[in-house]
Design a protein around this motif. Sequence first.
Motif, short mmCIF file in Angstrom:
data_model
loop_
_atom_site.label_atom_id
_atom_site.label_comp_id
_atom_site.label_asym_id
_atom_site.label_seq_id
_atom_site.Cartn_x
_atom_site.Cartn_y
_atom_site.Cartn_z
N ASP A 130 0.79 -1.17 -0.02
CA ASP A 130 0.07 0.01 -0.05
C ASP A 130 0.95 1.23 -0.02
N ASP B 104 2.01 4.70 1.15
CA ASP B 104 2.36 5.45 2.49
C ASP B 104 2.17 6.96 2.35
N LEU B 105 1.13 7.47 2.67
CA LEU B 105 0.55 8.85 2.57
C LEU B 105 1.06 9.79 3.53
N ARG C 55 -7.77 11.45 2.98
CA ARG C 55 -6.80 10.34 3.42
C ARG C 55 -5.24 10.76 3.71
N ALA D 200 -3.52 10.47 7.29
CA ALA D 200 -2.26 10.17 7.34
C ALA D 200 -1.50 10.82 8.17
N SER E 172 -4.80 4.90 0.26
CA SER E 172 -3.58 4.32 0.13
C SER E 172 -3.75 2.86 -0.23
#
Length: 294
Positions: free
Chosen positions: A104, A106-107, A223, A227, A190
């Motif tokens: 996934d 990484d934000l 999102r 994060a 993500s």
Amino acid sequence: MKPQWDDLPDNVRRTVEQRIGQVLKAEPVTKGLMPGLAARLHTEDGGTVFLKAVSTASPAASLYERERRAGTVLPPGLPTPRLRWSGEVEGWIVLLHEYVDGRDADLSPGSPDVPLVLDTLAVLNEALTPCPGDVPDVAANIAMLQAKAARLLALPPEELPHRAMYETALDKLKPDALDGDTLLHYDLHSGNFRIDDGQPYVIDWAFAARGAAWIDAVMLAPRFIEAGHTPEQTEALFAQVPAWRSAPADAVTALAALWTLFRLYKGRFGPVEGRDFRARAAEAGRAWVRHRSR
């Protein structure tokens, strides 16, 4: 429990193997809340294919059909797994995609994935305008959000904190504000960006729709807040995306409010296994709406 490869009717499995070769191993993919079968198939030629399948009687069948339609019109060269084959066999909708490994995105602040994700968003906006095929209008997706928002707004005032903020935001949404001719993913987060050897791939087009190009950016922005970015930092980052810069401010705030209310509803009344993460998402959305409502 989700169905497994061996649960598929014999003719469905034979049809799949006619397309990709003998399946030596099927690894279930259990991540996500979408009903149906998801599996990584290992074939006799050493390849891997991603299988998705669902019964036509499932409430999710329409989403699989939508992903199928999107997969047939997405132009080559996009950073998304190619749909190798799809069909309906013995009451099952079957999709075979290229398999993308990786992780996934990484934000979080400082992550090297952040510029990759934003660049990919801009690429999608440009490549998918005008919309390359027949997919539902985004109004159908928005109607789902509006229905859940209406359920929450019908509750007694004390049961919905910040009610006036949401109502003010929603009152400014003009009916034609979301109109456009871009093929939207609509559900970017993500988990729908797979990072494989430094390359992002966008997966899961089950909510694909036609609408204004900036909508995908608005659906993704909370999102980033979730994060760890502040709303101010998030908007500064998204200013790099051309479609974002053309978004009408009132429509952005209204869509952010709808996004948040939908997740508030699901966090309270949705499936138990998804309530915690949807509540966290709703908190990020609330912070963003509050920032834009000052």
